[in-house]
Design a protein around this motif. Sequence first.
Motif, short mmCIF file in Angstrom:
data_model
loop_
_atom_site.label_atom_id
_atom_site.label_comp_id
_atom_site.label_asym_id
_atom_site.label_seq_id
_atom_site.Cartn_x
_atom_site.Cartn_y
_atom_site.Cartn_z
N HIS A 1 -42.92 38.34 -10.25
CA HIS A 1 -44.15 37.59 -10.54
C HIS A 1 -45.05 38.35 -11.50
O HIS A 1 -44.84 39.53 -11.81
N GLY B 1 -50.31 37.44 -8.95
CA GLY B 1 -49.29 36.64 -8.30
C GLY B 1 -48.73 37.25 -7.03
O GLY B 1 -49.05 38.38 -6.64
N ILE C 1 -44.86 32.47 -7.31
CA ILE C 1 -43.82 32.26 -8.33
C ILE C 1 -42.67 31.42 -7.76
O ILE C 1 -41.95 30.76 -8.52
N SER D 1 -46.65 26.68 -7.84
CA SER D 1 -46.10 27.71 -8.73
C SER D 1 -46.94 28.00 -9.96
O SER D 1 -46.59 28.85 -10.76
N TYR E 1 -45.96 29.50 -13.55
CA TYR E 1 -44.54 29.87 -13.47
C TYR E 1 -43.62 28.66 -13.64
O TYR E 1 -42.43 28.82 -13.89
N MET F 1 -40.29 28.65 -11.72
CA MET F 1 -39.30 29.57 -12.28
C MET F 1 -38.20 29.95 -11.28
O MET F 1 -37.00 29.88 -11.58
N MET G 1 -42.10 36.81 -15.47
CA MET G 1 -43.07 36.19 -16.36
C MET G 1 -44.36 37.02 -16.41
O MET G 1 -44.83 37.50 -15.39
N GLU H 1 -47.24 30.64 -20.00
CA GLU H 1 -46.48 29.96 -18.95
C GLU H 1 -44.99 30.04 -19.26
O GLU H 1 -44.59 30.29 -20.40
N VAL H 2 -44.19 29.83 -18.23
CA VAL H 2 -42.75 29.72 -18.42
C VAL H 2 -42.46 28.39 -19.10
O VAL H 2 -43.08 27.37 -18.80
#
Length: 346
Positions: free
Chosen positions: A125, A129, A134, A141, A144, A147, A222, A328-329
């Motif tokens: 994370h 976080g 995560i 989430s 994330y 993720m 991330m 962000e992812v």
Amino acid sequence: MEEKKYYAEEVKKESPFRQAYLDDVLSFLEKGKASAEKDRDEFISPEKFVGNEDFYRKEFVKMLGFPLTEDKVVPTLIKKEFVAKDKNVNIFRLQFSCYEGIRFYAMYFEQIIAKETAPFIIGIHGGAGTPETISSVYFNSANYNHMIRRATDRGANVLVPQLLLWNKDQFGSIYNREHIDGKLRQLGGSITALEIKLLSSLIDYFLENENINKKKLAVMGMSYGGMYAYHLSAFDKRVKACYSSSWVSDVFVNSWADWSYFNAQKLFTAVEVGALISPRPLVVAMGDVDELFNGEETKRTGKMLKEYYKLYGKEENLFVDVYKGRHEVSLADDDFDFFFKHLNNM
């Protein structure tokens, strides 16, 4: 008692002197950065690196410092709690006794079917976080973008440790990360070295005590987690693939205290740390409007890193993705597709 009178003036009268001092310090740092780049060019290059990987990895460990320089200590599992069965995984909370008895906590998402042949991933994370955040256990989430569960949906076992990065106001257990990092620096190390030591020790535990797929051992993270995934992969050659989101850029622009290591500008930027991962599969991902990092710097870093992969004849193992998004992812599947294609083909 009568108040004494002394000379007084407006605060702003001497401001030019302060500004001149500040300007000169910043100029001094820019000159130092330029000089450090020359030193780094003499220290490391793609041509110097290939064939001397172990030397550079030792220098990397020396830079991060104590306790990464200490001998391996395999953790002991001291608590295992079943949380839930959800879709294709059983979820557990695990607590380990690690280096010097440090209790290290993680959530574990274990495949119900074919867990022994599934990829084994350490998911990390970011700042503020937790493993729960995560992993979509609560707060949906956040940035994330699911993720961890996207990885479990693709058939992976995922271990998600808790780093010293949680939001104190939200989760309690008040701490000062910079203060702890300072204490570790006084001992010759860093918080990064300590947490990589703990993360790497979890690999030791699972390799020695659990029936996991040693050929498909990977790391993903991330933001701060992207930094730790990157550094853990550089340190630990047992990691077969790395996915680092929302961190790889020009880290000296930010110069955050806990990733500003002694002599770093003269030794290892994100490019040279990435070289220690090469030629293993690596995803470097960044949103094009990331609030903390510059996507153009990510592209530049990736271009320089590609020179290392070229010398190994493994350019296809590097994927640099600057996607449409913020810090962000990526919501698109390109990064995951690349990562799992390589991981599943191992």
